[in-house]
Design an enzyme around this catalytic site. Structure first.
Site, PDB file in Angstrom:
ATOM      1  N   HIS A 268      29.697  36.478  51.682  1.00  0.00           N
ATOM      2  CA  HIS A 268      29.274  37.665  52.431  1.00  0.00           C
ATOM      3  C   HIS A 268      27.823  38.032  52.126  1.00  0.00           C
ATOM      4  O   HIS A 268      27.249  37.594  51.120  1.00  0.00           O
ATOM      5  CB  HIS A 268      30.179  38.850  52.077  1.00  0.00           C
ATOM      6  CG  HIS A 268      30.137  39.202  50.610  1.00  0.00           C
ATOM      7  ND1 HIS A 268      29.129  39.954  50.041  1.00  0.00           N
ATOM      8  CD2 HIS A 268      30.972  38.889  49.598  1.00  0.00           C
ATOM      9  CE1 HIS A 268      29.342  40.094  48.753  1.00  0.00           C
ATOM     10  NE2 HIS A 268      30.457  39.451  48.446  1.00  0.00           N
ATOM     11  N   GLU A 344      38.337  38.648  46.564  1.00  0.00           N
ATOM     12  CA  GLU A 344      37.670  38.392  45.291  1.00  0.00           C
ATOM     13  C   GLU A 344      38.593  38.735  44.131  1.00  0.00           C
ATOM     14  O   GLU A 344      39.596  39.449  44.279  1.00  0.00           O
ATOM     15  CB  GLU A 344      36.375  39.231  45.214  1.00  0.00           C
ATOM     16  CG  GLU A 344      35.542  39.065  43.954  1.00  0.00           C
ATOM     17  CD  GLU A 344      35.087  37.632  43.703  1.00  0.00           C
ATOM     18  OE1 GLU A 344      35.933  36.818  43.265  1.00  0.00           O
ATOM     19  OE2 GLU A 344      33.902  37.338  43.926  1.00  0.00           O
TER      20      GLU A 344
END
Length: 464
Positions: A268, A344
């Site tokens: 990202h 994550e």
């Protein structure tokens, strides 16, 4: 094993009338242009010209690697449906061309996909160059072609200035700040230091445009892939561990395995925490992208649109990945699927802290975490071993769902490093020796026999 994308087109000014074709062979993983073909073929119909373009593209791919799987993309619904076997071929001029195209590669080696005209600009421009040359009584000259240049230049967005952020001192932050300052001044940074890297990219569309030095440089950049790696780091959100099930290694997969599931791994864009090198996992504040992060996402979207290889988009459920995925999806015209397994690591009580702050507050827990993938962060966080088990399960699920397809996975540092480590069969400590910049691209291909191939790591060329 290499995989090719063939984009082909043909046109006739009169239908039938003066006709020509164009075709491009690209590397499926990087989008790099490997070969161009174009020819003025005299008086013919649009469909005959399109078939001639298809045939030329397949032959060019075969010359590069006769064992490579090929994915054909064309804006001719007729050719795609007929070559896929769903429509019958009745026209006498097209039957022999279709039969000849089907013989270039063994059955099952070539797949076909219809794409909108605006996604087939490069081949279309080659076809028009060929028809223009025929009008002049000449044949197409590859050395004089501007097709790729014009396709890139047509929709290249203006490069806005990127502000230089402030942040705590240190090599990584200083390097990132120098990179952003260089980008804002319109020059390439002399060095990339671990951490975030600058952003800027361009995308194609299909209107005539003049060249110029900058556009020519863009095309040259588009034809090369810069895989940037950096020094080892023991900072936040890296490393992983798990024991993968890996098949016997080999140089390539057997020819009958078909096209692999190709995962283009996108980290990202930046969040406000990224330049500060703070732990930012799945158990913290779930920050959104910063202005810089959104600009990075726009630039990677433009680069992926230019490559034209992405067929699906899958995202981690966290805000920063979903926002990055939405920006890319809007450019590519695709939907986003969310996969929870791509989130994550949960860094527990360390969320939002810098590495130095964690060392000061939780020295024993940090030392244990650095020494063993089984150790979890303070406060009930997730160990890298647990993360790797989750990522491997998500990988297997996605490989099964997208066999033979090229999928963009928008995720985070730890999941990407985990996928790379498992693909290589590398030990857990290898992940301390990888660098993944914000909005970087990596590529792993997964074959039907269980083998995997790392094709790209930490590519940030589109951000410069």
């Amino acid at each position: 094993m290499r995989e090719f994308i063939v984009e082909a087109d043909g046109g006739s000014r009169g239908n039938p009338g003066p006709a020509g074709y164009g075709s491009v062979v690209k590397d499926a993983a990087t989008g790099q242009t490997l070969a161009e073909r174009a020819e003025y073929i005299g008086v013919a119909t649009n469909n005959v010209a399109e078939y001639r373009g298809l045939l030329a593209g397949l032959r060019a791919a075969h010359e590069l690697d006769p064992a490579a799987p090929v994915h054909v993309r064309m804006d001719s619904k007729l050719v795609i449906e007929q070559m896929s076997g769903r429509w019958k071929i009745k026209h006498p001029d097209m039957k022999p061309l279709a039969a000849e195209a089907a013989r270039v590669y063994p059955p099952g080696r070539v797949t076909y996909e219809w794409i909108p005209r605006e996604q087939n600009k490069h081949a279309d421009r080659l076809a028009n160059e060929a028809m223009d040359a025929g009008k002049r009584g000449e044949q197409w000259d590859p050395s004089a072609s501007r097709a790729e240049l014009d396709a890139v230049r047509a929709t290249a967005p203006a490069a806005p200035a990127v502000p230089e952020p402030s942040g705590p001192p240190g090599d990584a932050t200083a390097g990132a700040a120098r990179a952003r300052a260089a980008l804002a001044e319109g020059r390439a940074p002399k060095e990339q230091v671990q951490g975030q890297e600058p952003e800027q990219v361009q995308e194609p569309e299909r209107q005539q445009a003049d060249s110029g030095d900058k556009a020519e440089a863009d095309v040259r950049a588009a034809r090369t892939t810069a895989a940037t790696t950096a020094t080892a780091t023991t900072t936040a959100a890296t490393t992983t561990a798990a024991t993968p099930s890996v098949s016997a290694p080999g140089w390539s997969s057997a020819p009958d395995l078909g096209a692999p599931a190709t995962f283009v791994l996108l980290r990202h864009g930046e969040t406000p925490l990224t330049p500060q090198k703070r732990f930012s996992g799945s158990g913290g504040t779930d920050p959104s992208l910063s202005d810089i992060g959104r600009e990075q996402a726009e630039r990677v979207a433009a680069a992926l649109a230019r490559r034209g290889t992405i067929q699906h988009i899958v995202s981690s459920p966290l805000a920063r990945t979903r926002e990055t995925a939405r920006i890319v999806a809007a450019r590519l015209g695709l939907e986003v699927t969310v996969e929870d397994g791509l989130r994550e690591t949960d860094f527990g009580a360390w969320e939002g802290l810098t590495f130095g702050e964690v060392r000061e507050r939780y020295p024993d827990d940090l030392n244990a975490w650095l020494a063993s993938p089984q150790a979890a962060p303070t406060g009930g966080g997730e160990s890298f071993a647990e993360t790797a088990t989750r990522i491997a399960a998500a990988r297997d699920k996605l490989v099964a769902a997208y066999a033979g397809r090229t999928v963009l996975l928008v995720t985070h540092v730890t999941p990407i490093k985990t996928l790379v480590r498992l693909a290589l069969g590398a030990p857990p400590e290898s992940l301390f020796r990888m660098e993944l910049s914000a909005a970087s691209l990596s590529v792993v291909a997964y074959y039907a026999d269980g083998n995997a191939s790392l094709r790209l790591l930490n590519d940030t060329a589109h951000l410069r």
